[in-house]
Structures are given as C-alpha cells and as structure tokens.
Design an enzyme around this catalytic site. Structure first.
Site, PDB file in Angstrom:
ATOM      1  N   HIS A  54      -7.318 -29.212   4.751  1.00  9.26           N
ATOM      2  CA  HIS A  54      -8.761 -29.140   4.991  1.00  9.26           C
ATOM      3  C   HIS A  54      -8.524 -28.162   6.552  1.00  9.26           C
ATOM      4  CE1 HIS A  54     -10.687 -33.639   3.629  1.00  9.26           C
ATOM      5  NE2 HIS A  54     -11.008 -32.557   2.794  1.00  9.26           N
TER       6      HIS A  54
ATOM      7  N   GLU B 107     -11.727 -27.488  -0.756  1.00 10.12           N
ATOM      8  CA  GLU B 107     -13.264 -27.747  -0.818  1.00 10.12           C
ATOM      9  C   GLU B 107     -13.943 -27.071   0.163  1.00 10.12           C
ATOM     10  OE1 GLU B 107     -13.264 -30.649   0.292  1.00 10.12           O
ATOM     11  OE2 GLU B 107     -12.129 -31.478   0.531  1.00 10.12           O
TER      12      GLU B 107
END
Length: 369
Positions: A170, A208
């Site tokens: 992330h 993602e």
C-alpha cells in the site's frame, strides 16, 4: 550467482557470463538488513481475522532502520527505504501532514490529528504482518508505504493461488516535489526489489488499487512490470489485482528510465528535445547495461565490487514529452518516445517538470490501507 560459463558458450578459461537477472538478486548490494530466507520454516495461525495457517514471520526491522538503498542514475540521487519510527516526531509529523493534504485525503480518507495518526502508525509498528516505511530521495522523504504479507491481509481471499510468502504494497506519494514519471521509474521498481531481496521464498508481489484508477495500473505496469489479472470487490472499493512474479521482475530488470526527460527551458520545450549535461552523459552507471560478457572471473568480481561502474554513451540528444504530474501515487510512465507538439514556454518552469495545476488529473488512490 549468475557468474559462470554458459552451456552454449565456447569452452574457454578466460571468459565468464554475468546474467542480468542474477546480478539484480545480489542482495548485499542494495539490502541493508539481513535476508530472512535462511530461517527455519515453522507454521502458526494468523490472528488478523483470516485464520490462515502461515509461516512464523521473522522479527521486523528496528524502527528507524534503513532497509534498502539504490543509486538512481537519471535523478543523480539515492532512493532509500527506512522503517517508520513513531518516537521520531519528524516521521509522525510528515505522515500526518501528508494524510491531511487534500490530494492524499481524497485517496486514503484518513485525515485526523497528529495523535490520531501517531496511534495509526503505532498499530502498524506492532502489526507482525506489516512493515511501515518512508521512501526518500537524497534524504528527503517522498512517500509512505506499507509492506505486508498477503496471507494475513484482507486481500488474501481474492488472490488466486496464494503462496505463504507473497508480499503486497500500500502506498502514497506525499511529497509534491517528488511526483512525476521520472520519480515513479525510481521508486516503483525499488519497492518491489526490496521485497524480493528480503526473502528469496517470495515469488510474487501484489497491489490492489481502485479499479477506476487506470493511470496507476498503467504506471505500475510500465515502471515495474505489474500485470492486471482480475477485478474484485472490497466493502469500500472495487479493486484491480496487480501481480508481479519474481521471475518476470528480474527478467525485465526495470531499473533504467527510458521515459521523458525534464524540460529545462522554453527553447527546449519548443523543439521537443532536451540535451543532457556533459556530466550526466559521462556518469551513467553500469546498472543500465548489466548483462554482458566479461573476460575473466577476476573481471566479474571487479564489476560486482564496483558500485560506480560506468558505460560509454553517445551524444545524448533525447526527444521528450512534457512530464505530466499524475494522481496521488504516480503519473504514468510512457515507454514511447515521441516528439510532442510545441509547448508554451510560460507553462514550463526552468529546471523542473511542473505543469499548470488545471492540467492535473483528479487524485485517486493506488491502494487504500
């Protein structure tokens, strides 16, 4: 380690071949903490809600420790990753200021007070499956990232063929100064490189981002080699699963910048070309051309030991496009070198890659925590 005589080569005693994909796996050149691949394999169960059976994870690096460094030739700077230290007021203040900036807040949605952000970082610091890091260029903090083990993360159920040593990222780019394609080409492969070097059992890295964020999907594909393999739904977003295998990453070795160069003056903007200064032409590291034949084992060892090895280059007049700043994480990196239409000189800042604020796309995240 990639140094030897290939089966297809003529039998000689004075030549060895150095494979590029093997060279980039020499962890001691860039990794600043011990690899964990040698540790015994002992299994336990995740306690983060997934209930997965996982290997017992190694101890995380001490807060404040630099875990990775790589010299970036096209920036003339060194990119480094260091573990966030919640006892360091500067680390907490930097993270808090970035989260409260409108651009980052539009993606991460974690505005708050300094103490709230300190508590968040403290949770990340004690979370066994996540290592929070700050990425810097020449000592100036540029980005925040969370490097995590996928098996213990909420994304695990959406990753086909999950392996216990898969890693994920992330991230957010908080520094306005360090946005742009030329910086993405530095930090994107470096983040992945650090993860693959830290444990040789890691065979895949995933991200993602929001599925609607086409720019970051293209960007990570071009800058590091990620492949968009599927789209799925979290409770808070529709996500695009980006995957990058170890074999693909080291085969590509995406460590050279072949995109746009900074436009240095109005005149250069009009012609669509920029001339590299002489010192830049003469000091491009060997990292841009590693796979080659060397004439003896001693030469091979000398090449490995010489961090400042150089290659010769021809006169470098390189067509460029205006480097456009992208969303909160990264602008796209173009692999096509074309001469653009003339750019108005008053829209170009000397020695920078700035564009008018009106041209900036809407911020979006690449991977919410």
């Amino acid at each position: 380690m990639g140094v030897g005589t290939p089966s297809f080569a003529a039998e000689t005693e004075d030549e060895v071949l150095l494979f590029r994909d093997a060279y980039w796996q020499l962890a001691e050149r860039w990794l600043r903490v011990p690899q964990t691949s040698h540790l015994p394999l002992v299994y336990t169960y995740a306690n983060a809600g997934t209930g997965a059976r996982i290997p017992l994870r190694p101890l995380k690096p001490t807060p404040g420790t630099t875990i990775y460094e790589r010299r970036i030739a096209h920036l003339g700077s060194t990119f480094a990753l260091r573990v966030v230290d919640t006892l360091n007021e500067a680390d907490v203040a930097t993270f808090s200021s970035w989260q409260n900036s409108p651009r980052v807040a539009a993606a991460w949605r974690q505005t708050g007070t300094l103490e709230e952000h300190r508590e968040y970082l403290e949770r990340m610091q004690v979370d066994a499956h996540t290592v929070p890091v700050l990425g810097s260029f020449g000592g100036e903090d540029a980005l925040y990232a969370e490097l995590y083990w996928v098996a213990e993360d909420h994304v695990a159920s959406h990753v086909p063929h999950l392996d216990a040593f898969d890693r994920g990222v992330h991230l957010l780019v908080g520094s306005e100064k360090h946005r742009g394609a030329h910086h993405v080409a530095a930090w994107a492969p470096s983040l992945v490189h650090a993860l693959f070097l830290s444990d040789t059992r890691t065979q895949r890295v995933v991200m993602e981002p929001r599925a609607s964020n086409a720019k970051i999907v293209r960007c990570m594909s071009r800058a590091a080699g990620f492949v968009h393999t599927r789209t799925f739904d979290f409770a808070h977003k529709r996500a695009a699963l980006l995957e990058l295998s170890r074999e693909r990453f080291f085969a590509l070795a995406p460590f050279g910048f072949d995109g746009e160069l900074p436009v240095r003056s109005g005149a250069e903007a009009q012609t669509g070309s920029a001339v590299l200064p002489a010192h830049d032409v003469e000091a491009i590291p060997e990292e841009t051309a590693i796979e080659q034949t060397v004439h003896s084992p001693a030469d091979a060892q000398a090449l490995l030991a010489d961090e400042d090895a150089r290659v010769e280059t021809s006169d470098a007049v390189v067509p460029v496009e205006g480097v456009e700043k992208g969303d909160s994480e990264a602008p796209e990196v173009s692999s096509n070198v074309e001469t653009p239409a003339p750019v108005e000189a008053d829209k170009v800042e000397t020695e920078s890659t700035s564009v008018p604020s009106a041209d900036l796309p809407t911020a979006d995240d690449n991977s919410s925590p």
